[in-house]
Design an enzyme around this catalytic site. Structure first.
Site, mmCIF file in Angstrom:
data_model
loop_
_atom_site.group_PDB
_atom_site.id
_atom_site.type_symbol
_atom_site.label_atom_id
_atom_site.label_comp_id
_atom_site.label_asym_id
_atom_site.label_seq_id
_atom_site.Cartn_x
_atom_site.Cartn_y
_atom_site.Cartn_z
ATOM 1 N N ASN A 10 0.909 -1.059 0.028
ATOM 2 C CA ASN A 10 0.049 0.069 -0.094
ATOM 3 C C ASN A 10 0.938 1.466 -0.060
ATOM 4 O O ASN A 10 1.369 1.504 0.994
ATOM 5 C CB ASN A 10 -0.842 -0.112 1.185
ATOM 6 C CG ASN A 10 -1.846 1.116 1.489
ATOM 7 O OD1 ASN A 10 -1.959 1.918 0.461
ATOM 8 N ND2 ASN A 10 -2.400 1.186 2.437
ATOM 9 N N LYS A 12 0.068 4.459 -0.070
ATOM 10 C CA LYS A 12 -0.610 5.593 0.574
ATOM 11 C C LYS A 12 -0.360 6.625 -0.599
ATOM 12 O O LYS A 12 -0.191 6.547 -1.702
ATOM 13 C CB LYS A 12 0.054 5.665 1.888
ATOM 14 C CG LYS A 12 -0.289 4.268 2.470
ATOM 15 C CD LYS A 12 -0.038 4.538 4.107
ATOM 16 C CE LYS A 12 -0.345 3.073 4.634
ATOM 17 N NZ LYS A 12 -0.228 3.140 6.292
ATOM 18 N N HIS A 97 -9.565 1.344 5.077
ATOM 19 C CA HIS A 97 -8.261 1.375 5.736
ATOM 20 C C HIS A 97 -8.605 2.531 6.926
ATOM 21 O O HIS A 97 -9.249 3.397 6.787
ATOM 22 C CB HIS A 97 -7.313 2.141 4.861
ATOM 23 C CG HIS A 97 -5.879 2.043 5.308
ATOM 24 N ND1 HIS A 97 -5.324 2.716 6.120
ATOM 25 C CD2 HIS A 97 -4.920 1.320 5.088
ATOM 26 C CE1 HIS A 97 -4.236 2.536 6.659
ATOM 27 N NE2 HIS A 97 -3.868 1.448 6.144
ATOM 28 N N GLU A 99 -6.821 4.696 7.943
ATOM 29 C CA GLU A 99 -6.509 6.091 7.893
ATOM 30 C C GLU A 99 -7.719 6.787 6.973
ATOM 31 O O GLU A 99 -7.946 8.168 7.006
ATOM 32 C CB GLU A 99 -5.183 6.249 7.024
ATOM 33 C CG GLU A 99 -3.997 5.844 7.705
ATOM 34 C CD GLU A 99 -2.758 5.564 6.867
ATOM 35 O OE1 GLU A 99 -2.875 5.456 5.732
ATOM 36 O OE2 GLU A 99 -1.696 4.918 7.586
ATOM 37 N N GLU A 167 -5.661 -5.020 10.756
ATOM 38 C CA GLU A 167 -4.528 -4.131 10.967
ATOM 39 C C GLU A 167 -4.844 -3.217 12.140
ATOM 40 O O GLU A 167 -5.578 -2.273 12.243
ATOM 41 C CB GLU A 167 -4.470 -3.101 9.740
ATOM 42 C CG GLU A 167 -4.413 -3.536 8.439
ATOM 43 C CD GLU A 167 -3.436 -2.582 7.661
ATOM 44 O OE1 GLU A 167 -2.651 -2.952 7.330
ATOM 45 O OE2 GLU A 167 -4.056 -1.839 7.515
ATOM 46 N N GLY A 173 2.480 2.081 10.908
ATOM 47 C CA GLY A 173 3.285 3.152 10.798
ATOM 48 C C GLY A 173 4.218 3.621 11.916
ATOM 49 O O GLY A 173 4.581 4.621 12.048
ATOM 50 N N SER A 213 3.200 -2.439 10.373
ATOM 51 C CA SER A 213 4.891 -2.395 10.583
ATOM 52 C C SER A 213 5.285 -3.715 10.304
ATOM 53 O O SER A 213 6.289 -3.988 10.888
ATOM 54 C CB SER A 213 5.121 -1.759 12.142
ATOM 55 O OG SER A 213 4.586 -0.497 12.355
ATOM 56 N N GLY A 234 2.822 -1.300 4.349
ATOM 57 C CA GLY A 234 2.695 0.239 4.221
ATOM 58 C C GLY A 234 4.120 0.797 3.795
ATOM 59 O O GLY A 234 4.632 0.207 2.747
HETATM 60 P P1 PGA Z 1 2.678 0.274 7.853
HETATM 61 O O1 PGA Z 1 1.209 0.306 7.146
HETATM 62 O O2 PGA Z 1 3.144 -0.996 7.259
HETATM 63 O O3 PGA Z 1 3.535 1.425 7.322
HETATM 64 O O4 PGA Z 1 2.376 0.012 9.243
HETATM 65 C C1 PGA Z 1 0.439 -0.624 6.905
HETATM 66 C C2 PGA Z 1 -0.726 -0.166 6.065
HETATM 67 O O5 PGA Z 1 -1.297 0.883 6.501
HETATM 68 O O6 PGA Z 1 -1.454 -0.984 5.520
#
Ligand code: PGA
Length: 253
Positions: A10, A12, A97, A99, A167, A173, A213, A234
């Site tokens: 992803n 983003k 998601h 976010e 998630e 993140g 992460s 991500g």
């Molecule tokens: P991250 O994001 O691997 O940076 O933690 C995962 C995601 O938001 O799908």
């Protein structure tokens, strides 16, 4: 039997230029050696989807979008529809998601988006997960509520076609990864929940991913012990070598 895995990058709101997006996909696709048991997917921004798609048209890497409109067409400024995505050769779409949920996306909107995605032959990758992992285990109830909301709109034949990505928001993140045993516990919980909502054989067919992460140095253990069918990645999907290392880490059997 070999486990099949799905690894989705992803991207983003990255990278800032098309040239960098092309560089990233070239870096991944040149070195990725297809495995029969793996499916690799990248989710660039809407603006880069078509050009990244051209780069992987003849490669064993598939295209995802990071979101989809909850409406079919019409006066919805800024939105991109499931039909438009399908027309651009997109195959997967991330829905719900955290976010986006933080920007106001509700379970009801997720239901509408998932329904439209399936109608247009896109595979929805539905993100669920708790904000905090409390010691009393209330987070299980939160995740169960999200799963129940999906079951309200997805018949048994439909739930088998979707991907559910667990998630936990606190792990996205932040560099704080759920432990492999946390992931295993959630995989068992989701399986039990889906068995309750549907039945065992249906639950077995739902693809479950972990995201939060995931990095080259924890991917192997998370995959081996976590029991999920792959990862939604991500930050680490923005470096070709890191993403490739994560893909390789899932090829353990
Ligand atoms: P991250 O994001 O691997 O940076 O933690 C995962 C995601 O938001 O799908």
């Amino acid at each position: 039997m070999k486990r099949t895995t799905l690894i989705i990058g992803n991207w983003k709101l990255n990278p800032s230029t098309l040239a960098d997006a092309q560089k990233l996909i070239d870096g991944i696709s040149k070195k990725y050696k297809q495995k029969e048991t793996q499916t690799v997917v990248v989710a660039p921004s809407y603006l880069h989807i078509t050009e990244v798609g051209k780069k992987i048209a003849k490669k064993p890497i598939l295209l995802a979008a990071q979101d989809v409109a909850s409406e079919v067409m019409g006066p919805f400024t800024g939105e991109v529809s499931a039909q438009q995505l399908r027309d651009a050769k997109v195959e997967y779409v991330i829905v719900g998601h955290s976010e986006r949920r933080a920007m106001g996306e509700t379970d009801e909107l997720v239901q509408k988006k998932v329904t439209l995605a399936l109608k247009n032959k896109l595979t929805p990758v539905i993100c669920i997960g708790e904000r905090e992992r409390d010691a009393q285990g209330n987070f299980f109830g939160f995740v169960e509520k999200q799963a129940k909301s999906l079951a309200q709109v997805l018949a048994p034949a439909d739930i088998k076609k979707v991907v559910i990505a667990y998630e936990p928001i606190w792990a996205i993140g932040t560099g704080k990864t759920a432990t492999a045993s946390d992931v295993k516990e959630m995989q068992l919980f989701l399986f039990a929940t889906l068995t309750k909502l549907y039945d065992k054989s249906t639950a077995q067919k739902v693809t479950l991913l972990y995201g939060g992460s995931v990095k080259p140095d924890n991917a192997k253990e998370l995959h081996k012990e976590g029991g999920m069918s792959g990862f939604l990645v991500g930050g680490a999907s923005l470096k070709a070598d890191d993403f490739l290392a994560i893909i390789k880490a899932t090829d353990t059997e």
